[in-house]
Scaffold this motif. Structure first.
Motif, PDB file in Angstrom:
ATOM      1  N   HIS A 111      32.477  26.060  40.810  1.00  0.00           N
ATOM      2  CA  HIS A 111      33.712  26.586  41.422  1.00  0.00           C
ATOM      3  C   HIS A 111      34.950  26.282  40.565  1.00  0.00           C
ATOM      4  O   HIS A 111      35.853  27.129  40.439  1.00  0.00           O
ATOM      5  CB  HIS A 111      33.845  25.956  42.817  1.00  0.00           C
ATOM      6  CG  HIS A 111      35.016  26.401  43.601  1.00  0.00           C
ATOM      7  ND1 HIS A 111      35.067  27.609  44.252  1.00  0.00           N
ATOM      8  CD2 HIS A 111      36.207  25.803  43.846  1.00  0.00           C
ATOM      9  CE1 HIS A 111      36.228  27.725  44.859  1.00  0.00           C
ATOM     10  NE2 HIS A 111      36.948  26.636  44.637  1.00  0.00           N
ATOM     11  N   HIS A 115      37.964  28.631  38.916  1.00  0.00           N
ATOM     12  CA  HIS A 115      39.426  28.497  38.987  1.00  0.00           C
ATOM     13  C   HIS A 115      40.039  28.573  37.584  1.00  0.00           C
ATOM     14  O   HIS A 115      41.082  29.198  37.386  1.00  0.00           O
ATOM     15  CB  HIS A 115      39.823  27.182  39.656  1.00  0.00           C
ATOM     16  CG  HIS A 115      39.863  27.259  41.159  1.00  0.00           C
ATOM     17  ND1 HIS A 115      40.641  28.171  41.827  1.00  0.00           N
ATOM     18  CD2 HIS A 115      39.227  26.535  42.122  1.00  0.00           C
ATOM     19  CE1 HIS A 115      40.481  28.010  43.130  1.00  0.00           C
ATOM     20  NE2 HIS A 115      39.629  27.027  43.346  1.00  0.00           N
ATOM     21  N   ASP A 300      40.893  30.452  46.631  1.00  0.00           N
ATOM     22  CA  ASP A 300      39.497  30.832  46.426  1.00  0.00           C
ATOM     23  C   ASP A 300      39.273  32.348  46.505  1.00  0.00           C
ATOM     24  O   ASP A 300      39.691  33.002  47.459  1.00  0.00           O
ATOM     25  CB  ASP A 300      38.620  30.101  47.449  1.00  0.00           C
ATOM     26  CG  ASP A 300      38.630  28.607  47.186  1.00  0.00           C
ATOM     27  OD1 ASP A 300      39.092  28.193  46.108  1.00  0.00           O
ATOM     28  OD2 ASP A 300      38.165  27.860  48.068  1.00  0.00           O
TER      29      ASP A 300
HETATM   30 ZN    ZN Z   1      38.943  26.412  45.134  1.00  0.00          ZN
END
Ligand code: ZN
Ligand code: KG4
Length: 317
Positions: A111, A115, A300
């Motif tokens: 993840h 980003h 997100d």
């Molecule tokens: Zn995040």
């Protein structure tokens, strides 16, 4: 290469279609924020159930908006870690099913790499590059000498920046999620309350935010006990100013030591207006290229996972 990105690590269900890490055909995000606001934070069991409920709808929307079919895709990229395990499982099962049924390769994406690569949608990368990662769960300085080559040179020893924002907002009772609310309040206040700047002048690139968080909470508590009204805007501004001082001081130190050409800011806190402004100032006065994601790619989303997945796949070949 057309990549289907899937993100479900926390409280957003998102599916995107991105070509060659650049062209976003669609980036559908279903956010559960309203549900979790009732509880003042993300409830993991509720989050996974909502992902199960929404993921096929989000997939349908993404295909409809892009005009593509699952036969058209070349790669499936899914967030595999870190995150809430029940939530991650929903995205991973969706990705595995598509990969098996349509016979497409799959990559399991970190993840945080997502980003960082959200910035690639704004600008190509020039190395050596430094990523300032500031999210709800992570605060790191990551050195990249090439694509998909990550070296964490510093990290928080306790709280992540976003976590401190959310906690303070809860204690001061201004709402959830705390980051955007405190950011707005800070713009209307003055940095009049002195707060600790832990590790700011220490060697190395680690951070600590639990001391400053406790100082804010204690100050607020002291005012309450004395039946006095604390100036919440000034408190927010004092906190934000101290956090930005710490983040930018360490970033600039690393820029100089590692001969950094480009700095990218990554994670939900990259949406912070004060941080974006101060980073812009130091980039101009120190002559490095700065990239920040556009607001829709700060928090997100699956587009960033598709971009990171694209580079991860290329690198593995
Ligand atoms: Zn995040
Ligand atoms: O990256 P993200 O969506 O989730 C994680 O991967 O953790 O980041 C969410 C965090 C939350 O803590 C939220 O309060 C913070 O990003 N955030 C902000 C702002 N917008 C979101 N923090 C400070 N200023 C903002 N404008």
């Amino acid at each position: 290469m057309l990549v289907l990105g899937i993100e479900s690590s926390c409280d957003e269900t998102s599916i995107a279609l991105v070509e060659d890490g650049k062209k976003v055909y669609t980036n559908i995000i279903y956010t559960q924020i309203d549900i979790h606001t009732l509880y003042g934070g993300v409830v993991p069991e509720v989050a996974s159930r909502m992902h199960v409920k929404k993921i096929t709808y989000v997939l349908d929307q993404a295909l409809k908006e892009s005009g593509k079919t699952l036969d058209d895709i070349d790669l499936v990229a899914v967030t595999a870690h870190p995150g809430l395990i029940g939530s991650l499982m929903v995205g991973i099962n969706c990705a595995k099913t598509i990969s098996l049924v349509y016979n497409k390769p799959i990559v399991y994406v970190d993840h945080i790499h997502g980003h960082i690569y959200a910035n690639y949608l704004e600008s190509d990368f020039t190395f050596p590059l430094l990523a300032l990662v500031v999210s709800g769960g992570h605060t790191e300085l990551v050195l990249m000498k090439d694509h998909f080559d990550f070296e964490v040179i510093g990290e928080t020893l306790d709280d992540a920046v976003g976590e401190a924002y959310d906690k303070i907002a809860r204690v001061v009772n201004v709402g959830y999620p705390g980051g955007p609310i405190i950011d707005k309040m800070a713009a209307c206040g003055n940095p009049s309350y002195p707060l600790p700047h832990a590790l700011i002048n220490k060697d190395g690139y680690d951070f600590s935010f639990s001391g400053i968080k406790s100082a804010v909470i204690n100050l607020n508590h002291k005012y309450e006990q004395n039946h006095q009204q604390i100036n919440k805007e000034d408190l927010a501004c004092s906190f934000q100013t101290a956090v930005i001082d710490i983040l930018t001081t360490k970033t600039l130190k690393a820029v100089k030591e590692f001969g950094i050409k480009q700095v990218v800011v990554a994670g939900g806190v990259a949406a912070n207006k004060g941080l974006r402004m101060k980073m812009q100032d130091i980039a101009e006065s120190n002559n490095f290229k700065l990239t920040v994601p556009s607001f829709k790619y700060c928090t997100d989303n699956a587009a960033m996972i598709a971009v990171a997945g694209y580079f991860q796949y290329i690198k593995s070949k």
